[in-house]
Enzyme design. Structure first.
Site, PDB file in Angstrom:
ATOM      1  N   LYS A  87       0.856  -1.191   0.000  1.00 23.99           N
ATOM      2  CA  LYS A  87       0.000   0.000   0.000  1.00 23.99           C
ATOM      3  C   LYS A  87       0.888   1.235   0.000  1.00 23.99           C
ATOM      4  O   LYS A  87       1.701   1.437   0.911  1.00 23.99           O
ATOM      5  CB  LYS A  87      -0.909   0.007   1.236  1.00 23.99           C
ATOM      6  CG  LYS A  87      -2.142  -0.861   1.074  1.00 23.99           C
ATOM      7  CD  LYS A  87      -3.039  -0.778   2.293  1.00 23.99           C
ATOM      8  CE  LYS A  87      -3.954   0.425   2.275  1.00 23.99           C
ATOM      9  NZ  LYS A  87      -4.820   0.465   3.477  1.00 23.99           N
TER      10      LYS A  87
HETATM   11  O1  LIG Z   1      -6.807   2.315   4.789  1.00 21.97           O
HETATM   12  C1  LIG Z   1      -7.779   3.083   4.702  1.00 21.97           C
HETATM   13  C2  LIG Z   1      -8.957   2.962   5.529  1.00 21.97           C
HETATM   14  O2  LIG Z   1      -9.955   2.230   4.877  1.00 21.97           O
HETATM   15  C3  LIG Z   1      -9.455   4.284   6.006  1.00 21.97           C
HETATM   16  O3  LIG Z   1     -10.584   4.053   6.750  1.00 21.97           O
HETATM   17  P1  LIG Z   1     -11.007   5.063   7.935  1.00 21.97           P
HETATM   18  O4  LIG Z   1     -11.338   6.365   7.319  1.00 21.97           O
HETATM   19  O5  LIG Z   1     -12.182   4.386   8.573  1.00 21.97           O
HETATM   20  O6  LIG Z   1      -9.815   5.151   8.849  1.00 21.97           O
END
Ligand SMILES: O=C[C@H](O)COP(=O)(O)O
Length: 221
Positions: A87
């Site tokens: 990522k």
């Molecule tokens: O890795 C990315 C996440 O899906 C972000 O989710 P979140 O906004 O709930 O932290």
């Protein structure tokens, strides 16, 4: 649509992997922090649960060369072959790293995406997945679903192989709407994954079937 679990919660993952047709797990530094585990323990434990499912691990480096070295190190350390996805945030150095990682044969998930152009540039840099953050967009008075829809349209119109991995969800309706707008995949936290399949009418129907069939099903199995 591909469903992935956005979590490092091992008990939730174990419960979900028992029945939910998940195809992978996504993690990031915040998710690791919430799990209370170090990276090595977290990913090794997740891999024991998910077997050959996709595992998306975020790099912490900010410089492209370091990102590439970090991603290669993790792929070897966890010995996961083609199910490993690095990522990479969509920074200038991140885009540079994406191209280098793809040249080195490492799968890439471009993350922290808030605009259609960030996603399109990531796709041109070779990203396998692009991850727009739906709730975080909605929370800044933008429109997460529309951004996802535009990115999906770009991938289709320009015949790019990159998949949209919609992320950052707070409601079932957001997931419903990214599916209806053609998102190839979604990564969702455990509680919301459970909510996706829950409906009180299903529970009532199943209860009635059990009551009605009780004395009628006479074939042993
Ligand atoms: O890795 C990315 C996440 O899906 C972000 O989710 P979140 O906004 O709930 O932290």
């Amino acid at each position: 649509m591909i469903y992935m679990a956005d979590t490092a919660d091992l008990s939730a993952l174990t419960e979900l992997y028992d029945f939910f047709p998940l195809e992978g797990v996504t993690t990031n530094p915040t998710i690791l922090k919430q799990s209370g585990m170090k990276l090595s323990v977290a990913i090794e434990s997740i891999l024991k649960v998910i077997g050959h499912g996709m595992i998306h691990v975020q790099v912490m480096s900010e410089n492209a060369d370091d990102m590439v070295r970090e991603a290669k190190t993790y792929k070897n350390y966890f010995d996961v072959g083609d199910t490993f996805y690095a990522k990479i945030p969509v920074t200038p150095q991140g885009y540079k790293a994406m191209t280098a990682l793809k040249d080195a044969g490492i799968n890439v998930t471009a993350t922290a995406i808030f605009t259609q152009q960030q996603a399109l540039v990531a796709a041109k840099a070779g990203a396998d997945f692009v991850a727009p953050y739906v709730s975080r967009l909605d929370n800044i008075s933008s429109h997460g679903i529309e951004v996802v829809r535009d990115i999906v349209k770009n991938m289709t119109d320009f015949k790019l192989h990159t998949k949209v991995l919609a992320a950052s969800f707070k409601t079932v309706d957001q997931i419903h709407r990214v599916s209806m707008n053609g998102s190839h995949s979604a990564t969702v936290g455990p509680d919301l994954l459970m909510q996706l399949i829950k409906h009180p009418m299903t529970d009532i129907s199943v209860k009635t079937f059990l009551e009605d069939g009780q004395d009628l099903y006479d074939i042993s199995f």
